[in-house]
Write an enzyme that holds these catalytic residues in place. Structure first.
Site, PDB file in Angstrom:
ATOM      1  CG  ASP A   3      -4.733 -10.112   3.462  1.00 21.69           C
ATOM      2  OD1 ASP A   3      -4.426 -10.634   2.380  1.00 21.69           O
ATOM      3  OD2 ASP A   3      -4.528  -8.909   3.712  1.00 21.69           O
ATOM      4  CG  HIS A  36      -1.973  -1.037   1.200  1.00 20.89           C
ATOM      5  ND1 HIS A  36      -2.781  -1.271   0.118  1.00 20.89           N
ATOM      6  CD2 HIS A  36      -2.338  -1.946   2.150  1.00 20.89           C
ATOM      7  CE1 HIS A  36      -3.604  -2.279   0.389  1.00 20.89           C
ATOM      8  NE2 HIS A  36      -3.351  -2.708   1.605  1.00 20.89           N
ATOM      9  CG  HIS A  51      -6.684  -5.363   1.562  1.00 20.02           C
ATOM     10  ND1 HIS A  51      -6.052  -6.058   2.572  1.00 20.02           N
ATOM     11  CD2 HIS A  51      -7.921  -5.059   2.028  1.00 20.02           C
ATOM     12  CE1 HIS A  51      -6.872  -6.168   3.607  1.00 20.02           C
ATOM     13  NE2 HIS A  51      -8.002  -5.572   3.309  1.00 20.02           N
ATOM     14  CG  ASP A 105      -2.849  -8.427   0.691  1.00 18.05           C
ATOM     15  OD1 ASP A 105      -2.077  -8.713   1.609  1.00 18.05           O
ATOM     16  OD2 ASP A 105      -3.910  -7.775   0.855  1.00 18.05           O
TER      17      ASP A 105
END
Length: 345
Positions: free
Chosen positions: A283, A159, A196, A194
């Site tokens: 995740d 991120h 996200h 991931d």
């Protein structure tokens, strides 16, 4: 597979962050990395610390202003009377109206952090540099002839933009590994698994045609990071066509994910890179508290096995995964799948 790890990662341990307007306990605990390392050692992997590579590989990705901010923010914040123990931004630029760079750490915090999910503590800078150093070490190991290497990075990185952090990320470890590989190789692909979207990684490479970025993630229309990760984002300028987002419906299972992965692998093969970097977040597991997708440990094994089938020198970089009871099995299973064996972890 060679594992690179750091005993100093626990120096960064944010006690809390803000979610839904409330202070809540941080999910990014040191136990995440500790559990993974224990499992990988039980599974027969060699785990070593990395020699220092210095600031140059990090500075090849991140701006001087951002690095200076990360290095000095905590000290400057503590000079503010009544300031919190960690740096929490609370004033953010208005879109299209960020025409100046603030001299105050308060303004700099808002300028360089995209959310309230990455508070900066006393040791955050040193730990983030150490985490990035692991990714460089893994990339260097592959450049030296290894078929694959894994960096147990904490904090995560995908991120983090060139000049901005957030989402528990400060330095973009995977992007740093990509750029380090590019010093000697012509083209590199980066795939992010991931749950996200890897918004920082996309931002760093969005204008480039020497790096292909591919991300499989929960559809961001109603999920973090909300503003990026949509299928129409294909790159810009020279980078047009070198960015592929594959957003997935909520609670997508192994079968749906693996079908989308075939699209990703076909694009990577067509790009014909000299190496592959994997942002290995776990995740997306069905029991992860992020509640985005619904993959199994076997699913992660099959994902990595398919990526190994691309036959590329590969650097695997740890990203998210927040269920302490499942994270180690997910990562161990992924590395075992990459090596075409079963995991004993």
């Amino acid at each position: 597979m060679q594992v690179f790890c750091s005993p100093h990662h626990a120096g960064h341990h944010s006690s809390r962050f803000i979610r839904h307007g409330q202070f809540v306990e941080s999910r990014d605990t040191p136990a995440r990395a500790d559990r993974i390392l224990d499992a990988l050692r039980r599974d027969g992997h060699t785990a070593d610390e990395a020699r220092p590579f210095g600031i140059a590989p990090v500075a090849a990705v991140h701006t001087p202003e951002y690095l200076a901010f990360l290095r000095t923010a905590w000290v400057e914040w503590q000079r503010i009377e009544g300031a919190s123990a960690e740096v929490f931004p609370y004033v953010f630029p208005v879109r299209g109206m960020d025409h100046g760079y603030p001299t105050s750490v308060v303004g700099q915090a808002g300028y360089h952090m995209q959310d309230l999910w990455a508070p900066i503590g006393q040791h955050t800078w040193d730990v983030a540099i150490g985490s990035a150093n692991l990714a460089v070490a893994a990339a260097g190991h592959v450049l030296d002839g290894a078929s694959a290497a894994y960096a147990l990075c904490r904090p995560s990185g995908h991120h983090a933009f060139a000049d901005m952090g957030g989402g528990n990320c400060f330095l973009n470890n995977a992007a740093i590994a990509v750029q380090y590989l590019r010093c000697k190789l012509g083209r590199v692909a980066l795939i992010d698994v991931d749950v996200h979207h890897g918004n920082g990684s996309q931002g760093i490479f969005y204008d480039r045609d020497d790096v292909l970025f591919v991300s499989l993630h929960r559809d961001p229309v109603d999920y973090h990071p909300y503003f990026t990760g949509h299928a129409q984002e294909r790159g810009r300028g020279a980078g047009l066509g070198f960015n592929l987002n594959l957003p997935l419906p909520v609670r997508t299972t192994d079968a749906g994910y693996l079908a989308a992965l075939e699209t990703a692998c076909a694009r990577i093969a067509a790009f014909s890179p000299d190496a592959l970097v994997v942002s290995l977040g776990v995740d997306a597991h069905e029991d992860d508290p992020t509640a985005g997708l619904a993959l199994t440990v076997e699913g992660f094994r099959r994902i990595s096995a398919r990526l190994a089938g691309l036959g590329l020198p590969t650097v695997l970089v740890q990203e998210g995964g927040y269920n302490i009871d499942t994270i180690a099995r997910c990562v161990a299973g992924a590395l075992a799948g990459f090596e075409n064996r079963e995991s004993a972890a």
